[in-house]
Structures are given as C-alpha cells and as structure tokens.
Design a protein around this motif. Structure first.
Motif: not given
Ligand code: NAI
Ligand code: MG
Length: 325
Positions: A67-72, A234-236, A252-259, A266-268, A306-308
C-alpha cells in the motif's frame, strides 16, 4: 498451483486501499494471501520500519502487493524493491473517460531504471558544507531497462518509444545510458526517438498524445511520471509495478495520505489497477483485462470517491467494481 501473494498494507490509506484490492483479486483468482507489516506504525512499536520477516516474505513470494508507508517510506520501499530483485519500475499514466483530466488524450507508460542513477545512495559530505553524490550508470542496467521497455511497447501495442536523457550535459553517464539503449532499439530494428528530459517535460505537458513508452534513468522516471499523474487527474489513479527477473512488487504511486486516512474515502483505483498489473505479471491476462474494464466502467459511471468529485466511500467503489466483475 496456488500462488502466494504477500500483502503489506502499511500506513494511512494503505490500510484501506489494500484490502479493497485484495477483495478484487479474490473475485477473479484463487491466491493464498500472506499479510505482513511495515511502515511508521511498526517503527513505533518495534524500532524497525521494515521487519526482517516482511523482507524475507516478499523475497520468497510469487508477488507482493504494497500500500504505502508514511515518513518511513524510503526505509520500507527501497529495501522491498531490492528484496524482489526489481530493476524496472513501470508506471502507466492514462486518462479515463468520465474523469476530469488536464490532458484527456494521455496514454503514457514510464519504464524507469530502478537500481542506480542518482539514487545510488553514494552520498557524502567531503568537507564542511561541501557534499557530493555519485551518479552510477552501467551499460548492463541501461541495456536491461531498454530491453524491458522495448519489449513492453511491443507487447502492449505502443508505437512510440522515447529514450529520456540529458546526454548533452551528463556526457559520460547519460551518454552510456543512451548508447546502450539505442543499441537495443537498433538490434530490434524498431523506430524510436530520444529526448532531452527537460524539454520532454514540456512536450509531455503540451502534447502527451505524441508519446507512448518513455524509457528513463531513475530520477527522470520518478519526476516525469509524477508530472504525468497531474495530466490524468491525480494520484488516486496511478498504479505501478516493480519488476525483477522472477519476482515483483505492485503498489499505487501515491503515499499514505494522512490528510484523509481513516475517513474511508480514499480512491482504491490506483491499488486495484496495481493488482491488475500483478495479475498480468503472473499470467492471468484475461483476469487482468476484466479488472481494468471493471475499474474503467466504474470510473465512467460512478460511484466515485471525493478526489474525483463524488461522495462515495472506498467500500462503495470497491463493491461496485466487484459487482462489475
Ligand atoms: P500522498 O500521495 O500520500 O498524498 C498527496 C495528496 O493526494 C493528498 O492530498 C492525498 O489526500 C491525495 N491522495 C493520495 N492518494 C489518494 C487516494 N488514493 N485517494 C484520494 N486522494 C489521494 O503524498 P504526500 O502527502 O506527499 O505524502 C504523505 C505521506 O506518504 C508521507 O509520509 C510520505 O513520506 C509518504 N509517501 C509514501 C510513499 C510510498 O510508500 N511509496 C510514496 C509517497 C509518499
Ligand atoms: Mg516519486
């Protein structure tokens, strides 16, 4: 044979989108899923973001879904890519009907070298306030990524292959990359182009329809594929594969989206499309196509997260995709 798939949800929305993708895989194939831990939450409890057990499981599996990791993230994903022996990072960026995209005509696939370049990790502070980084480019890795890219283009019906580089400035290292990649194209007797990566960034933004498969050194692939994410909505939506000779990891290319983590919105799609790449990789071509078609149909007619612009939950969207299947 029942393939063993290691499943690593990780942090944040990883915990929501990975179970969604597992539901979809369950609907089309008979895999054995083995759950493993990684990420910030494990770092807090054990002092290690990537437990050795998880590394070993990924190394020994038929494939891994992450899936994704956060700061690590860097301490998790870089070793995991190494665990599966990945040399190629495949990042398709496609616009879908019904999804608001900056460039609806975009259909690109980045084939990114995954082991060297400026991500070699060879960095040091050689004197107070003076730092250096060694950019490693080898003929072998350049040839291998070019072979993968040209093969991918042929297998997936892309006519345009572009070699991204900056050999006018990095004459030795990108000169090496370009020579090796050109030799592969010439041996195969196919048409291809090369492009300076900075100019390419602008051309991708203005005329993405003129490009198909883009074969890139490591950093260029990382940056250009994020640019392409912006073109398609978008990243979703962006899946990826980290491919090795006999193992692979999908994420997925996206991260853990803590917001938005924990809200169930989250968009799956990005993770489900990564699961489709996993199916394709393991030889389940028909199942992969059905999953993609189901995702496309739900993206077009809803429900949408909601992202879409929609108001549906991750579970609603997943259930709709499973229904289509
Ligand atoms: P992010 O990809 O987590 O989020 C960026 C923006 O896109 C946020 O507003 C988020 O809500 C939105 N978003 C991302 N995926 C979404 C989804 N599936 N559905 C709806 N909205 C989505 O990138 P960000 O904010 O730069 O990083 C957050 C954390 O994720 C950080 O701790 C970072 O280190 C980690 N990260 C991890 C990755 C990995 O594990 N491969 C890759 C990128 C970031
Ligand atoms: Mg990146």
């Amino acid at each position: 044979m029942t393939e063993e798939i290691v499943v690593i949800p990780g942090d944040g929305i990883g915990q929501e989108v990975v179970p969604a993708a597992v539901d979809v895989l369950d609907a089309v194939a008979d895999f054995e899923f083995v759950k493993a831990e990684a990420g910030d939450h494990v770092l807090e409890s054990t002092g290690e973001a990537l437990p050795e057990e998880t590394y070993d499981l990924a190394a020994g599996a038929d494939a891994t879904l992450f899936g994704a990791a956060g700061e690590s993230a860097a301490d998790v994903i870089l070793p995991l890519r190494e665990a599966v022996g990945s040399f190629a990072n495949i990042r398709p960026a496609r616009a879908y009907p019904g999804v608001d995209a900056l460039r609806p005509e975009t259909d690109l696939v980045f084939v990114r070298e995954n082991t060297e370049g400026v991500y070699s990790g060879i960095e040091s502070e050689i004197a107070d306030g003076v730092t250096t980084l060694t950019r490693v480019i080898t003929e072998d890795a350049s040839r291998r990524i070019a072979e993968y890219g040209f093969e991918y283009a042929e297998a997936n019906g892309y006519d345009d292959v572009t070699l991204a580089h900056k050999a006018n400035v990095m004459r030795v290292t990108d000169g090496q990359f370009l020579d090796a990649a050109r030799a592969v194209g010439d041996d195969r007797g196919v048409d291809y182009d090369d492009a300076l990566m900075d100019a390419l960034a602008m051309h991708l933004l203005l005329r993405p329809e003129e490009y198909g498969v883009v074969i890139c050194p490591n950093l260029a692939g990382d940056m250009l594929s994020d640019l392409a994410a912006g073109l398609v909505g978008g990243l979703g939506l962006l899946p990826s594969a980290n491919v090795g000779d006999d193992n692979a990891l999908f994420e997925p290319v996206h991260g853990s989206a803590p917001d938005i983590a924990g809200e169930g919105i989250a968009n799956p799609a990005a993770t489900i499309l990564s699961a489709a790449m996993l199916l394709e990789h393991l030889g389940y071509g028909e199942e992969a196509t059905s999953v993609r078609t189901a995702v496309e149909s739900v993206l077009e007619s809803g429900p949408r997260t909601p992202d879409l612009g929609g108001s549906a939950s991750t579970e609603d969207v997943t259930a709709a995709i499973v229904d289509e299947l």
